[in-house]
Write an enzyme that holds these catalytic residues in place. Structure first.
Site, PDB file in Angstrom:
ATOM      1  N   LYS A   1       0.804  -1.231   0.000  1.00  0.00           N
ATOM      2  CA  LYS A   1       0.000   0.000   0.000  1.00  0.00           C
ATOM      3  C   LYS A   1       0.840   1.286   0.000  1.00  0.00           C
ATOM      4  O   LYS A   1       0.384   2.312  -0.467  1.00  0.00           O
ATOM      5  CB  LYS A   1      -0.938   0.025   1.211  1.00  0.00           C
ATOM      6  CG  LYS A   1      -2.130  -0.906   1.064  1.00  0.00           C
ATOM      7  CD  LYS A   1      -3.054  -0.733   2.251  1.00  0.00           C
ATOM      8  CE  LYS A   1      -4.219  -1.682   2.164  1.00  0.00           C
ATOM      9  NZ  LYS A   1      -5.194  -1.462   3.233  1.00  0.00           N
ATOM     10  N   GLY A  31     -15.070  -5.617  11.495  1.00  0.00           N
ATOM     11  CA  GLY A  31     -14.528  -4.958  10.310  1.00  0.00           C
ATOM     12  C   GLY A  31     -15.096  -5.413   8.982  1.00  0.00           C
ATOM     13  O   GLY A  31     -14.647  -4.935   7.935  1.00  0.00           O
ATOM     14  N   GLY A  89      -3.868   1.553  18.281  1.00  0.00           N
ATOM     15  CA  GLY A  89      -2.971   1.196  17.186  1.00  0.00           C
ATOM     16  C   GLY A  89      -2.483   2.449  16.480  1.00  0.00           C
ATOM     17  O   GLY A  89      -3.116   3.516  16.570  1.00  0.00           O
TER      18      GLY A  89
HETATM   19  P1  ATR Z   1      -1.832  -2.389   9.742  1.00  0.00           P
HETATM   20  O1  ATR Z   1      -1.425  -1.822   8.424  1.00  0.00           O
HETATM   21  O2  ATR Z   1      -2.785  -3.552   9.633  1.00  0.00           O
HETATM   22  O3  ATR Z   1      -2.314  -1.359  10.710  1.00  0.00           O
HETATM   23  P2  ATR Z   1       0.774  -2.431  10.936  1.00  0.00           P
HETATM   24  O4  ATR Z   1       1.088  -1.168  10.241  1.00  0.00           O
HETATM   25  O5  ATR Z   1       1.794  -3.502  10.983  1.00  0.00           O
HETATM   26  O6  ATR Z   1      -0.519  -3.088  10.324  1.00  0.00           O
HETATM   27  O7  ATR Z   1       0.296  -2.068  12.428  1.00  0.00           O
HETATM   28  C1  ATR Z   1      -0.028  -3.045  13.355  1.00  0.00           C
HETATM   29  C2  ATR Z   1      -0.541  -2.373  14.627  1.00  0.00           C
HETATM   30  O8  ATR Z   1      -0.857  -3.405  15.575  1.00  0.00           O
HETATM   31  C3  ATR Z   1       0.463  -1.469  15.297  1.00  0.00           C
HETATM   32  O9  ATR Z   1      -0.222  -0.435  15.976  1.00  0.00           O
HETATM   33  C4  ATR Z   1       1.118  -2.429  16.306  1.00  0.00           C
HETATM   34  O10 ATR Z   1       1.709  -1.799  17.426  1.00  0.00           O
HETATM   35  P3  ATR Z   1       3.263  -1.296  17.362  1.00  0.00           P
HETATM   36  O11 ATR Z   1       3.255  -0.069  16.519  1.00  0.00           O
HETATM   37  O12 ATR Z   1       3.615  -1.025  18.774  1.00  0.00           O
HETATM   38  O13 ATR Z   1       4.044  -2.430  16.759  1.00  0.00           O
HETATM   39  C5  ATR Z   1      -0.077  -3.197  16.758  1.00  0.00           C
HETATM   40  N1  ATR Z   1       0.277  -4.483  17.358  1.00  0.00           N
HETATM   41  C6  ATR Z   1       0.651  -5.614  16.705  1.00  0.00           C
HETATM   42  N2  ATR Z   1       0.874  -6.612  17.599  1.00  0.00           N
HETATM   43  C7  ATR Z   1       0.621  -6.093  18.834  1.00  0.00           C
HETATM   44  C8  ATR Z   1       0.650  -6.617  20.169  1.00  0.00           C
HETATM   45  N3  ATR Z   1       0.985  -7.895  20.406  1.00  0.00           N
HETATM   46  N4  ATR Z   1       0.312  -5.794  21.187  1.00  0.00           N
HETATM   47  C9  ATR Z   1      -0.030  -4.517  20.960  1.00  0.00           C
HETATM   48  N5  ATR Z   1      -0.088  -3.955  19.730  1.00  0.00           N
HETATM   49  C10 ATR Z   1       0.232  -4.728  18.682  1.00  0.00           C
END
Ligand code: ATR
Length: 288
Positions: free
Chosen positions: A70, A249, A130
């Site tokens: 993206k 979603g 997030g």
């Molecule tokens: P997307 O495009 O689907 O939003 P991404 O850009 O990889 O995917 O973002 C994933 C989100 O999930 C991020 O906010 C991530 O938090 P970090 O920025 O701290 O990495 C969050 N996330 C993923 N695994 C997590 C976990 N185990 N606990 C808390 N937040 C998590």
């Protein structure tokens, strides 16, 4: 029937095999009698530029772009619409003279899902959980719709700070603030409209929620979850156990697709009746 005049679109992703988009778009074309076909394209990272140029050379009318391309696709586009530029990610290409224009239909898709669920944003205090790609689209929607305030809660607080700063600058008001997810206990006690955009709780990680503390959910009368597998995440169950309302979603997925379909087929709009049947079809597919 697909004729020699068929408009061809597709989805560029890696992996692409599990995408529900071909099913959705071909369903709309069939139901609406449009000479249109939508196909999956598996494109590895190093081939994104060649794929965009190849799509143009093959006269493709448009393309959906999804994980993980993206952002990567942006340099190869002729122009960007305002939402795509603000969010920094593109999920839809529309053919224009000399190339493609990039759109982000995740934002209008989320807005439409929230509106249909009766979740008004204007003047509301919001929690955005997030700070990744999906959160950027959600933050843009909250800003455009006049949220009174937005607290961005993220595991990595710096990412939340960056997003809040970018949005405050874009909208010219200081309404977004960042907090570490682990500091959730410090948010002021008041009702929030929450948007959950992390991958926590997504199949197969169904036993987890970004915050496990039941007390947190007493401040969330209304929540949108971006995940659609499972159809009810632990986050949604926690909101509902505390007396709140939540939606998953699936409608966002459906409406981002409809926004794209309507961009590729100007003047045609997918009726509510077709949307309802698409939703049923998708639910069945997701239960498999
Ligand atoms: P997307 O495009 O689907 O939003 P991404 O850009 O990889 O995917 O973002 C994933 C989100 O999930 C991020 O906010 C991530 O938090 P970090 O920025 O701290 O990495 C969050 N996330 C993923 N695994 C997590 C976990 N185990 N606990 C808390 N937040 C998590």
């Amino acid at each position: 029937m697909i004729s020699g005049k068929a408009k061809v679109c597709g989805i560029m992703a890696n992996p692409v095999e599990h995408s529900l988009s071909p099913m959705m778009h071909n369903f709309y074309a069939n139901e609406m009698g449009i000479d249109f076909v939508y196909v999956p394209f598996k494109v590895p990272e190093e081939s994104v530029e060649a794929a965009v140029r190849g799509a143009y050379a093959l006269n493709l009318a448009g393309m959906n772009i999804t994980v993980p391309h993206k952002q990567r696709v942006v340099p190869y586009l002729k122009e960007l619409d305002e939402a795509a530029e603000a969010i920094g990610a593109v999920n839809t290409l529309v053919r224009v003279e000399g190339g493609y224009k990039g759109y982000n239909t995740d934002a209008p898709g989320l807005l439409r899902a929230m509106t249909e669920a009766g979740m008004d944003i204007e003047g509301r205090d919001c929690l955005l959980i997030g700070a990744g790609g999906a959160a950027k689209a959600a933050a843009y929607v909250l800003g455009c719709q006049g949220a009174a305030s937005v607290i961005i809660l993220n595991r990595n607080q710096e990412k939340a700070q960056k997003l809040a700063g970018d949005m405050n600058r874009r909208f010219g008001r200081m309404f977004m603030a960042a907090m570490a997810l682990s500091d959730y206990g410090k948010i002021p006690d008041r009702p929030y409209l929450a948007v959950q955009t992390t991958s926590v709780g997504m199949h197969p990680d169904v036993c987890h929620a970004p915050v496990e503390d039941k007390g947190f959910y007493r401040n969330i009368p209304c929540a949108v979850e971006i995940i659609y597998t499972p159809s009810k995440t632990r986050f949604m169950s926690l909101v509902e156990e505390a007396g709140g309302r939540s939606v998953n979603g699936l409608d966002m997925l459906i409406y981002q697709g409809i926004e794209a379909f309507e961009l590729w087929n100007p003047g045609r709009s997918v009726s509510e009746e077709i949307v309802n049947r698409a939703r049923q079809m998708m639910r069945k597919e997701l239960e498999k």
